[in-house]
Design a protein around this motif. Structure first.
Motif, short mmCIF file in Angstrom:
data_model
loop_
_atom_site.label_atom_id
_atom_site.label_comp_id
_atom_site.label_asym_id
_atom_site.label_seq_id
_atom_site.Cartn_x
_atom_site.Cartn_y
_atom_site.Cartn_z
N THR A 291 81.44 178.31 52.89
CA THR A 291 81.30 179.85 53.62
C THR A 291 82.31 179.67 54.74
N GLN A 292 82.69 178.68 55.44
CA GLN A 292 83.63 178.60 56.57
C GLN A 292 84.81 179.44 56.09
N ILE A 293 85.25 179.00 54.84
CA ILE A 293 86.59 179.44 54.57
C ILE A 293 86.39 181.01 54.16
N THR A 294 85.29 181.31 53.72
CA THR A 294 85.15 182.89 53.44
C THR A 294 85.21 183.84 54.74
N GLN B 283 77.88 190.47 45.69
CA GLN B 283 78.72 189.28 45.06
C GLN B 283 78.50 188.03 46.42
N LYS B 284 77.99 186.86 45.78
CA LYS B 284 77.77 185.64 46.79
C LYS B 284 77.93 184.57 45.70
N VAL B 285 78.20 183.43 46.37
CA VAL B 285 78.18 182.09 45.67
C VAL B 285 77.25 181.42 46.29
N ASP B 286 77.09 180.19 45.66
CA ASP B 286 76.44 178.90 46.42
C ASP B 286 76.96 178.23 47.22
N GLU B 287 76.40 177.78 48.37
CA GLU B 287 77.19 177.19 49.52
C GLU B 287 77.28 175.73 49.16
N PHE B 288 78.26 174.95 49.43
CA PHE B 288 78.49 173.46 48.99
C PHE B 288 79.50 172.85 50.18
N GLU B 289 79.46 171.69 50.39
CA GLU B 289 80.28 170.85 51.26
C GLU B 289 81.36 170.44 50.27
N PHE B 290 82.69 170.35 50.78
CA PHE B 290 83.86 169.69 49.92
C PHE B 290 83.80 168.40 50.00
N GLU B 291 84.24 167.68 48.94
CA GLU B 291 84.15 166.21 48.76
C GLU B 291 85.26 165.55 48.64
#
Length: 392
Positions: free
Chosen positions: A164-167, A209-217
């Motif tokens: 979400t930070q990128i969006t 239009q939404k996507v699930d939030e996640f953390e990069f690994e």
């Protein structure tokens, strides 16, 4: 049995040096093809010829590698067929011979393509103004917005950060240049033979239009696709034929027409998991006929040609990144060399601070050492001061 499958799967991620090498080699081929097509973009150039050039370079260069060894040959070739989309065309324009267009001076031209080695995908896209003259006005605005947003996205692709930070950063940059991110565009995690993994970053979030939030690994790979428009950022289909498809591996059907069976047999043999263009089918006529029944029974996923409003300009930058222990590695994408002049610029403090961060892994390591040394020096001074106080 299950344990062995898990071990094999683990060996095929970025913890394997061999996998990283395949990604990097695929990326080198993608960059070579992208650079050649960008150099060939000129007034009077025919789009279908440029698409064929990009595909040919990928096929020639992949055919020259991984032909020997204990495991023999591997699957390799085009991961995404060359698409060249002009001005308000958002993407996926890879026309058949009789349905092409000619590039005009001043056109905003987007080139998008990809390579795979053993199923490990490296894609890239670049935007130029045909003719090579310095660009100003809305053309410069949209290209600078897309490129700056891509640079911001790259710096946020760190383990622990969120998609979400990128969006949010993309939207802030687009706003600065009085542009809009294009809706419906997704950047995906990639895995072996998978160009559109479940983890994704949405270019623009809306109520619908939404996507699930996640953390990069750590040890993840992503294809980052940044698409910005001078218009509303909404897309629509028009009259252009869809020519890019991907096999819907979850579906099967006994096709009735001979042409459909011939076409689908080639798809399964040559493009079992990744996108392809009808031009790559041996008999283009068979391809045009066979695709109809395959679509009717959901055997293919289409990549339709999408448009913004007439008179608008759309810019795209796409790159592949690997989140490695030594830092985030951007392995595809070309530098922005065309002269662009905009009356707008990014002023948001958070985005400006982000853009000032280096993406050079050696510089990052050097800076970390400097900070550690400085911290150690400060600690030494504090200890000495404390000793002096005690002595007095």
């Amino acid at each position: 049995m299950e344990h062995r499958e898990e071990e094999e799967e683990q060996e095929l991620d970025l913890t394997s040096n061999e996998v990283v090498t395949k990604y990097r080699m695929a990326a080198d081929i993608t960059n070579s093809a992208l650079e050649a097509v960008v150099a060939a973009v000129a007034p009077g150039a025919n789009v279908v010829d440029l698409c064929a050039m990009g595909d040919r370079i990928i096929e020639e260069k992949t055919s020259a590698v991984y032909n020997k060894g204990p495991k023999g040959k591997i699957e390799k070739g085009i991961a995404f067929p060359t698409c060249i989309s002009i001005n308000e065309v958002v993407g996926h324009f890879s026309p058949l011979t009789g349905e092409s267009v000619v590039i005009q001076d001043g056109d905003v031209v987007k080139i998008d393509l990809g390579t795979h080695l053993d199923g490990f995908v490296a894609t890239g896209a670049h935007t130029v103004v045909a003719g090579g003259a310095p660009a100003t006005g809305r053309k410069a605005d949209v290209i600078l917005a897309a490129h700056t947003a891509a640079e911001a996205a790259l710096r946020l692709l760190q383990p622990g950060n969120k998609n979400t930070q990128i969006t949010e950063a993309i939207q802030k940059v687009a706003d600065a240049y009085r542009c809009q991110p294009v809706e419906g565009v997704l950047s995906h995690q990639t895995k072996r033979h998978i160009i559109d993994g479940n983890r994704c970053i949405i270019n623009k979030q809306t109520l619908e239009q939404k996507v699930d939030e996640f953390e990069f690994e750590l040890n993840e790979a992503y294809g980052i696709d940044i698409v910005i428009s001078t218009g509303e950022g909404k897309t629509r289909e028009r009259e252009a034929r869809t020519t890019v498809y991907k096999r819907a591996v979850e579906n099967n059907y006994n096709l009735k027409m001979k042409a459909s069976r011939q076409f689908f047999s080639q798809v399964n043999a040559k493009f079992p998991t990744l996108p392809f263009t009808i031009r790559a089918i041996d008999d283009e006529k068979i391809g045009r006929m066979g695709v109809v029944e395959c679509l009717k029974h959901d055997l293919l996923h289409p990549y339709p040609v999408l448009y913004e409003n007439n008179g608008e300009f759309v810019a795209q930058f796409k790159f592949t990144v690997l989140l490695l222990p030594g830092g985030t590695a951007k392995i595809t994408g070309l530098p922005l060399t065309q002269q662009l002049t905009s009356e707008h610029k990014v002023e948001d403090p958070e985005v400006l601070s982000l853009l000032q961060k280096s993406t050079n892994k050696r510089k990052q390591k050097k800076n970390r050492k400097k900070k550690a040394a400085a911290a150690a020096g400060d600690k030494k001074e504090e200890d000495e001061e404390e000793e002096e106080k005690q002595e007095s």
